[in-house]
Design an enzyme around this catalytic site. Sequence first.
Site, PDB file in Angstrom:
ATOM      1  CG  ASP A 135      -2.079  -0.886   1.198  1.00 54.18           C
ATOM      2  OD1 ASP A 135      -2.416  -1.338   0.105  1.00 54.18           O
ATOM      3  OD2 ASP A 135      -2.672  -1.135   2.263  1.00 54.18           O
ATOM      4  NE  ARG A 185      -4.134  -2.081  -4.750  1.00 55.65           N
ATOM      5  CZ  ARG A 185      -3.889  -2.532  -3.514  1.00 55.65           C
ATOM      6  NH1 ARG A 185      -3.623  -1.700  -2.530  1.00 55.65           N
ATOM      7  NH2 ARG A 185      -3.895  -3.826  -3.268  1.00 55.65           N
ATOM      8  CB  VAL A 187      -5.435   4.554  -5.444  1.00 50.59           C
ATOM      9  CG1 VAL A 187      -5.411   3.053  -5.259  1.00 50.59           C
ATOM     10  CG2 VAL A 187      -4.206   5.202  -4.790  1.00 50.59           C
ATOM     11  CE  LYS A 188     -11.062   9.059  -9.223  1.00 50.33           C
ATOM     12  NZ  LYS A 188     -12.430   9.628  -9.218  1.00 50.33           N
ATOM     13  CB  ALA A 190      -7.066   7.421   0.821  1.00 48.52           C
ATOM     14  CB  THR A 227     -11.240   3.855  -9.526  1.00 49.79           C
ATOM     15  OG1 THR A 227     -12.095   4.992  -9.374  1.00 49.79           O
ATOM     16  CG2 THR A 227     -11.520   3.204 -10.867  1.00 49.79           C
ATOM     17  CG  HIS A 228     -15.007   2.425  -5.384  1.00 56.81           C
ATOM     18  ND1 HIS A 228     -14.041   3.114  -4.704  1.00 56.81           N
ATOM     19  CD2 HIS A 228     -14.960   1.149  -4.936  1.00 56.81           C
ATOM     20  CE1 HIS A 228     -13.432   2.296  -3.870  1.00 56.81           C
ATOM     21  NE2 HIS A 228     -13.954   1.105  -3.992  1.00 56.81           N
ATOM     22  NE  ARG A 289      -6.475   5.699   4.895  1.00 60.73           N
ATOM     23  CZ  ARG A 289      -5.885   5.102   5.935  1.00 60.73           C
ATOM     24  NH1 ARG A 289      -5.471   5.824   6.957  1.00 60.73           N
ATOM     25  NH2 ARG A 289      -5.686   3.805   5.948  1.00 60.73           N
TER      26      ARG A 289
END
Length: 308
Positions: A135, A185, A187-188, A190, A227-228, A289
């Site tokens: 992560d 990975r 991600v935007k 968090a 992402t969602h 978060r």
Amino acid sequence: MLSSALNRASRSSGARRAVERFPVTRKVVDRFVAGETIPQAVAAAADLDGRGVRVTIDVLGEDVTDLAGAQAIRDGYLALLFELHEADLAIGSDVSLKLSALGQSLPVSGPEIATLHAHQVCAAAEAVGCTVTLDMEDHTTVDSTLLIDNELRADYPATGNVLQSNLRRTSDDIAALAGSGAGLRLVKGAHKEPAAAAYQRKVDVDEAYASDIDALMASCCYPMIATHDPQMVAHASSAAQVHGRGSADWELQMLYGVRTDLQARAVQEGRLMRVYVPFGDDWYGYFMRRLAERPANVAFFGRALLHR
Ligand code: FDA
């Protein structure tokens, strides 16, 4: 403003005590966290497996400040991997590690200790056919995490890591890793970051995310698009097509309990879908978060409080 306050609260021990003491908190936490024990995490993985969804499992914990705590998290991963193997769920699964939980910020030799612990987890994962993804935490940890990831990949080439499109540096990081073949990975992001390091407006983060998807799909890396956001999912699908990537050449990832409708749709459409399954009793930072990401989650929390 609410999101900044929640991000600040995610690092405050006073707020932590207050939130943990609410009797209804657990009910709301359960939406995002798959329980506190290994059997609960394995049961969640089995359930997702039955729906055609792969998992990456996170033993919750972060910012560990003593060696015993870091060793306990490492041992948690080793026990989890053993149980996943026993349940015949290890092959094709992944575990997500936070280096700060493995000792990265210990005052003496933190990065070395975290690297050793991560090596031990990677070895155990490889032995049962599971992979590992590191992560990414706040921007101050990126250099150290990329360095440790590079070291781990020399021994365990399937080790992946995370890049955050809200950080201004990320397009350069993708370019630097493009030829490595690493699992990345995207991600935007968090974490609440300063303007010098990160885009502050959602529109700029979204623009960077779309452009980072294109760069990743064009690279030799294995893209894990986490992402969602339906627009970004659609963007990733077309970018994959443009670059001739089949369904096994990239994957979508989403968080446990978030947009389960999109997760099911991705499986129906034949995509490789992986869900991030966090478990454990140290859920506070993760939970806050998730609240910060979406005001509707705070309303959900508020309604649960009113109806207790
Ligand atoms: P965005 O925030 O624009 O949300 C798009 C839509 O998704 C929303 O409109 C809503 O419908 C839904 N949604 C998003 N978040 C939700 C929530 N919490 N609850 C309910 N609905 C929600 N970050 C990081 O900094 N380091 C990391 O290592 C990781 N790891 C990671 C792994 C995986 C598998 C995922 C999916 C995400 C992460 N993240 C992360 C978190 C990531 O940075 C980001 O904060 C969230 O994914 C939310 O951003 P979206 O891309 O979903 O878009």
